[in-house]
Every structure is written in structure tokens, then in C-alpha cells.
Design a protein around this motif. Structure first.
Motif, short mmCIF file in Angstrom:
data_model
loop_
_atom_site.label_atom_id
_atom_site.label_comp_id
_atom_site.label_asym_id
_atom_site.label_seq_id
_atom_site.Cartn_x
_atom_site.Cartn_y
_atom_site.Cartn_z
N ALA A 74 0.85 -1.19 0.00
CA ALA A 74 0.00 0.00 0.00
C ALA A 74 0.88 1.24 0.00
CB ALA A 74 -0.92 0.01 1.21
N VAL A 75 0.62 2.16 -0.93
CA VAL A 75 1.36 3.43 -1.01
C VAL A 75 0.41 4.53 -0.55
CG1 VAL A 75 2.63 5.01 -2.51
CG2 VAL A 75 2.72 2.53 -2.94
N LEU A 76 0.72 5.13 0.60
CA LEU A 76 -0.19 6.07 1.24
C LEU A 76 0.52 7.40 1.51
CD1 LEU A 76 -1.63 3.62 3.95
CD2 LEU A 76 -2.58 4.08 1.67
N GLY A 77 -0.29 8.44 1.69
CA GLY A 77 0.25 9.76 1.99
C GLY A 77 -0.77 10.83 1.69
N ALA A 78 -0.44 12.06 2.04
CA ALA A 78 -1.34 13.19 1.81
C ALA A 78 -1.51 13.43 0.31
CB ALA A 78 -0.81 14.44 2.49
N PRO A 79 -2.61 14.07 -0.09
CA PRO A 79 -2.79 14.41 -1.51
C PRO A 79 -1.67 15.30 -2.02
CG PRO A 79 -4.85 14.66 -0.30
CD PRO A 79 -3.79 14.44 0.74
N GLY A 80 -1.19 15.01 -3.23
CA GLY A 80 -0.22 15.86 -3.88
C GLY A 80 1.23 15.59 -3.55
N VAL A 81 1.53 14.55 -2.74
CA VAL A 81 2.93 14.29 -2.39
C VAL A 81 3.66 13.48 -3.45
CG1 VAL A 81 2.50 14.46 0.09
CG2 VAL A 81 2.32 12.24 -1.05
N GLY A 82 2.92 12.87 -4.39
CA GLY A 82 3.58 12.15 -5.48
C GLY A 82 3.46 10.65 -5.42
N LYS A 83 2.43 10.15 -4.76
CA LYS A 83 2.27 8.68 -4.65
C LYS A 83 2.09 8.03 -6.02
CE LYS A 83 -1.35 9.13 -2.02
NZ LYS A 83 -1.35 10.61 -1.92
N THR A 84 1.16 8.57 -6.79
CA THR A 84 0.90 8.00 -8.12
C THR A 84 2.10 8.18 -9.03
OG1 THR A 84 -1.46 8.46 -7.88
CG2 THR A 84 -0.65 8.05 -10.11
N ALA A 85 2.79 9.32 -8.94
CA ALA A 85 3.97 9.56 -9.77
C ALA A 85 5.06 8.54 -9.48
CB ALA A 85 4.49 10.98 -9.54
N ILE A 86 5.26 8.21 -8.22
CA ILE A 86 6.26 7.20 -7.84
C ILE A 86 5.90 5.85 -8.44
CG2 ILE A 86 7.14 5.85 -5.89
CD1 ILE A 86 7.09 8.45 -4.25
N ILE A 87 4.65 5.46 -8.29
CA ILE A 87 4.21 4.16 -8.80
C ILE A 87 4.36 4.11 -10.32
CG2 ILE A 87 2.24 2.62 -9.08
CD1 ILE A 87 1.22 3.66 -6.37
N ARG A 88 3.98 5.17 -11.01
CA ARG A 88 4.04 5.17 -12.47
C ARG A 88 5.49 5.18 -12.98
NH1 ARG A 88 -0.37 5.40 -15.34
NH2 ARG A 88 0.87 6.03 -17.16
N GLN A 89 6.37 5.84 -12.24
CA GLN A 89 7.78 5.77 -12.64
C GLN A 89 8.30 4.34 -12.48
OE1 GLN A 89 9.82 7.39 -14.25
NE2 GLN A 89 10.01 9.54 -13.73
N PHE A 90 7.93 3.69 -11.41
CA PHE A 90 8.39 2.32 -11.17
C PHE A 90 7.85 1.37 -12.23
CE2 PHE A 90 7.48 -1.78 -8.88
CZ PHE A 90 8.80 -2.24 -8.89
N LEU A 91 6.58 1.52 -12.58
CA LEU A 91 5.94 0.56 -13.49
C LEU A 91 6.13 0.90 -14.96
CD1 LEU A 91 2.53 -0.05 -11.68
CD2 LEU A 91 4.61 -1.43 -11.57
#
Length: 203
Positions: free
Chosen positions: A8-25
Motif C-alpha cells: 500500500a502506497v499512502l500519503g497526503a494528496p499531492g505528495v507524489g504517490k501515483t507519480a512514484i508508482i508510475r515511474q516504477f511501473l
């Protein structure tokens, strides 16, 4: 097959959770921030030292609290978004935002409170994103790392999703911890310590 792991990748809105996942994948980075419309689930296969592992990566956008750590009181039942059966957590904050760090602190506490009695300990990796904005950070890296590692007993790492810096290392470190702390019967124990950079890749 080597087994499966739920992250699970969690955190406040706008910190870059989705960006991190998309860079990895996918190796891409969105230049403009678009809020995620509810939680997302990614299911990549990862090749580790000759064995294939199925990852389930949950992007926590929209699944957790509101814009501040006070929103934790309004969380839904953690069972509804599979907190209790998650094998490992990535808690992301923005190194330029002290509020997002407080949010991660509250997240860590809530995870500890909702973990079922007798359940195996799930490793937590605290990640400071936006390292490319180093000059604007709110606190020194060494002090934050010491607090997280010694006080919170969690892993700590900084990355830049924008420049794909330490993103692969982030997931490699997280999976290493998850494999080491896995239940004795978990097949992933066969790969303890095997996550060498040259042996970890997406399929």
C-alpha cells in the motif's frame, strides 16, 4: 512462481504517490498534478533472482483521510481498503511540506492501531519525495532519517519521482524488508537478501 506481496502506497494528496508508482511501473512522469479519482490497484509481475512474484500495489489516493492529519478521525473502516492484510507500506511525504510529514506520522500510528492482534509485522518505509526541490526542504535529511529509523522504527529513503531518482531502490528496499519479515511459511523467504539491482526487474 515465487509468491505474492501486497503493498500500500499512502500519503497526503499531492505528495507524489501515483507519480512514484508510475515511474516504477511505466517509466513516465506527469508534468501536471491530477488528483487521483479514488484508490487504484496495480498488479505487476516482478522477476527476482529467477523467480516471478506477483505484486499488488495499492495507490492510496482517495482511500484514506482528508487534506490534513486531523482527517484521520474520519477514515472508513480499514477493512474496506485492505489495510489489515497488507504485507508492506510505503508512506510518502513531500520534503518541502511539514504538514505532509505530520500526516505520515499519523498514518503510521493508525496502521499500528488497526493491525490485528497476532498478525505478522508489516514493514513500513517512509519516503521523502521531491528531492529535486532540495533547497526548499523544511528540515535536514539526517535529522528526519534518524527520527524515523530510531524513533518510529521504520525504514527511511528519499527520492525524486520527477527524475526517477531512487524509485527502483525504494521498491527494492521495501521488498527486501517484506521478504525478511515474512511468515515462516511464506515462499518469499527463499529470496532473503537476493534483491540485487541487477536481479530485480519488471516483466
Amino acid at each position: 512462481m515465487g509468491g505474492s506481496l501486497r503493498v500500500a502506497v499512502l500519503g497526503a494528496p499531492g505528495v507524489g504517490k501515483t507519480a512514484i508508482i508510475r515511474q516504477f511501473l511505466f517509466g513516465d512522469y506527469p508534468e501536471s498534478h491530477r488528483p487521483t479519482d479514488g484508490p487504484s490497484l496495480y498488479r505487476p509481475a516482478v522477476l527476482l533472482d529467477g523467480a516471478v512474484y506477483d505484486l499488488s500495489i495499492r495507490d492510496g489516493d482517495g482511500a484514506g483521510p482528508g487534506q490534513s492529519s486531523r482527517g484521520l478521525e474520519e477514515w472508513p473502516d480499514p477493512k474496506d481498503w485492505s489495510l489489515q492484510d497488507t504485507d508492506a507500506f510505503v508512506l510518502v511525504y513531500d520534503i518541502c511540506s511539514p504538514d505532509s510529514f505530520d500526516y505520515v506520522k499519523a498514518l503510521r500510528q493508525r496502521i499500528a492501531e488497526t493491525r490485528p492482534a497476532g498478525a505478522p509485522e508489516a514493514p513500513i518505509l517512509v519516503v521523502g519525495n521531491k528531492r529535486d526541490r532540495q533547497r526548499l526542504r523544511f528540515g535536514p535529511r539526517r535529522a528526519l532519517a534518524a527520527l524515523v529509523r530510531r524513533g518510529w522504527r521504520c525504514g527511511y529513503l528519499e527520492c525524486s519521482a520527477k527524475y526517477n531518482w531512487h524509485v527502483l531502490r525504494l521498491f527494492r528496499e521495501l521488498l527486501r524488508c517484506a521478504l525478511v519479515r515474512a511468515r515462516p511459511a511464506h515462499p518469499a523467504l527463499r529470496l532473503q537478501g537476493a534483491l540485487h539491482p541487477a536481479r530485480c526487474s519488471l516483466m
